[in-house]
Design a protein around this motif. Sequence first.
Motif, PDB file in Angstrom:
ATOM      1  N   GLY A 170       2.592   6.614  -6.068  1.00  0.00           N
ATOM      2  CA  GLY A 170       2.802   7.147  -4.470  1.00  0.00           C
ATOM      3  C   GLY A 170       2.792   8.485  -4.110  1.00  0.00           C
ATOM      4  N   ASP A 171       2.820   9.385  -5.058  1.00  0.00           N
ATOM      5  CA  ASP A 171       3.000  10.698  -4.956  1.00  0.00           C
ATOM      6  C   ASP A 171       1.500  11.341  -3.982  1.00  0.00           C
ATOM      7  N   LEU A 172       1.806  12.062  -3.222  1.00  0.00           N
ATOM      8  CA  LEU A 172       0.836  12.790  -2.756  1.00  0.00           C
ATOM      9  C   LEU A 172       0.466  14.349  -3.218  1.00  0.00           C
ATOM     10  N   ILE A 173      -0.703  14.411  -3.404  1.00  0.00           N
ATOM     11  CA  ILE A 173      -1.403  15.515  -4.090  1.00  0.00           C
ATOM     12  C   ILE A 173      -2.331  16.277  -3.064  1.00  0.00           C
ATOM     13  N   PHE A 174      -1.863  17.559  -2.668  1.00  0.00           N
ATOM     14  CA  PHE A 174      -3.195  17.875  -1.727  1.00  0.00           C
ATOM     15  C   PHE A 174      -3.306  19.485  -2.364  1.00  0.00           C
ATOM     16  N   CYS A 228     -12.230   4.735   3.166  1.00  0.00           N
ATOM     17  CA  CYS A 228     -11.656   4.569   2.038  1.00  0.00           C
ATOM     18  C   CYS A 228     -11.481   2.927   2.036  1.00  0.00           C
ATOM     19  N   VAL A 229     -11.149   2.335   0.944  1.00  0.00           N
ATOM     20  CA  VAL A 229     -10.949   0.715   0.950  1.00  0.00           C
ATOM     21  C   VAL A 229      -9.443   0.497   0.488  1.00  0.00           C
ATOM     22  N   ASP A 230      -8.975  -0.266   1.268  1.00  0.00           N
ATOM     23  CA  ASP A 230      -7.357  -0.480   1.160  1.00  0.00           C
ATOM     24  C   ASP A 230      -7.327  -1.857  -0.050  1.00  0.00           C
ATOM     25  N   ASP A 231      -6.040  -2.151  -0.191  1.00  0.00           N
ATOM     26  CA  ASP A 231      -5.963  -2.949  -1.120  1.00  0.00           C
ATOM     27  C   ASP A 231      -6.209  -4.479  -1.014  1.00  0.00           C
ATOM     28  N   LYS A 232      -6.463  -4.851   0.407  1.00  0.00           N
ATOM     29  CA  LYS A 232      -7.097  -6.108   0.732  1.00  0.00           C
ATOM     30  C   LYS A 232      -8.584  -6.165   0.810  1.00  0.00           C
ATOM     31  N   ILE A 274      -5.217   6.606   0.681  1.00  0.00           N
ATOM     32  CA  ILE A 274      -4.292   5.479   0.797  1.00  0.00           C
ATOM     33  C   ILE A 274      -3.432   5.238  -0.279  1.00  0.00           C
ATOM     34  N   ASP A 275      -2.268   4.979  -0.023  1.00  0.00           N
ATOM     35  CA  ASP A 275      -1.254   4.486  -0.958  1.00  0.00           C
ATOM     36  C   ASP A 275      -1.238   2.920  -1.410  1.00  0.00           C
ATOM     37  N   LYS A 276      -1.697   2.777  -2.866  1.00  0.00           N
ATOM     38  CA  LYS A 276      -1.536   1.626  -3.346  1.00  0.00           C
ATOM     39  C   LYS A 276      -0.490   0.991  -4.147  1.00  0.00           C
ATOM     40  N   SER A 277       0.633   1.924  -3.754  1.00  0.00           N
ATOM     41  CA  SER A 277       1.661   1.614  -4.551  1.00  0.00           C
ATOM     42  C   SER A 277       2.537   0.312  -3.880  1.00  0.00           C
ATOM     43  N   GLY A 278       2.057  -0.212  -3.073  1.00  0.00           N
ATOM     44  CA  GLY A 278       2.765  -1.549  -2.317  1.00  0.00           C
ATOM     45  C   GLY A 278       3.363  -1.094  -0.859  1.00  0.00           C
ATOM     46  N   ARG A 279       3.400   0.305  -0.590  1.00  0.00           N
ATOM     47  CA  ARG A 279       3.828   0.815   0.806  1.00  0.00           C
ATOM     48  C   ARG A 279       3.111   0.552   1.739  1.00  0.00           C
TER      49      ARG A 279
END
Length: 431
Positions: free
Chosen positions: A230-234, A406-410, A182-187
């Motif tokens: 917000g960068d994806l690392i794989f 995974c747990v989101d920002d809410k 999950i992207d937790k940078s606000g997107r």
Amino acid sequence: MDDISYFKKAEAESLKNLVDIAISKKLEEVNTMEESLITKLKLQETTYEEYIDYLENLDTEFHSFLSLSNIKDLVSEDFENFEIKHIPETTKPVLPKFTFGQFCEDDISKLLGNISVPYIEPAMRKIKPMENTSSELKPTGKERKKEGEKPSRKQTLSLSSSVTKVWEYKVTWVDDVYHISIDKSGRRQLWISDIHANLVKTKQALKKNQLQKIQTSGGTEGYHTVTNDGDLIFADRENNVISRLSPGNTCMIRGFIKTGDWGPLSTHSSHINRDLLVGMINEIGQSKVTRYNKTGTEIQNMQRDNKGQQLYKYSHYITENINGNICVSDYMICAVVVIDKSGQYRFSYTGQGSELDPYGICTDVLGHIIICDAQSDTVHLLDQDGQFLSLLLTSQQGVWGPRSVCVDDKNNLLVGQRFTNTVRVYKYLHG
């Protein structure tokens, strides 16, 4: 002070790794020298063996002259001019010498950096009298919202008495959901992968939510993560590299990290210090966790406990708790292994009753550890010290074959499953 202790230990581990690399190279040089000497000695041995054969043949020939019929050959002109070959000359091997290195404890201490208290005059604390502050009230929730301040949630949140499904949505371009980042940078974006190495970026909870697709070499591991920016690392296990993709696909850095002889399995970007944690395996079946800083420099390896025993066999999912503990899901040892941030073993969780088959793993703002169990089709909830709290999700909540969490920002829990591309979202905290 805890941070200083942590970085000193990490620095010492990094120095130890460098020493191991240097020693390995020196030993390779010794082996090369030894092989060269052995080759020369074998050539000399062959020379002497050939000369011995020559002497034995000559001895046999001389014995034949002892008979009366051949006695005339002994006085012939050919025999008078006969000469025995000289013993071949060979060189004496020059053996290498070892010169001890010149170093002391002070030299090592300098390599590990310096800790000092800066010469700064301490600033005086300004403490307002009580009568001046008694009328200053904390901002209300509306004022916080107006000012952009996020209220603290940890103190007010607690476990709900029941778990409620909030919604669910399907993700096209994937056949199942083996890992969620999950992207937790606000997107409010997610990266979701399936068993066929499809990695898809989606917009959470929208019908037409597919934004991007990448074909990778991953599969049933937690091989991707999203940074605070917000960068994806794989991970690319086939080529032993880790790649980085910036938001908007403006910059793909393939081989951002090269892992050498180790194949990267799982990744987690720390929201505490921006380090990257990577679970790996090599060709002889050893597994470890390596810590890199945000620039991709290796700073720590965690492979064995205090007794020298292997911590892992297949570190295929990894996460970090709010206290810095590193939690690794390892289905080959049927356990979740937890170590602290310095790499010291803390505990292992092996399930309740039946054998645990752990897959996806995550933590929340309260320090809970949440684990998918493929054996019993359940999701387990532990506290941060490994104490079992409950089966958070079972088939009664419609969960079959859970593989990712995974747990989101809410503070909603997102669950991915085998054989379906549906992501289910549950509310399990209140406050």
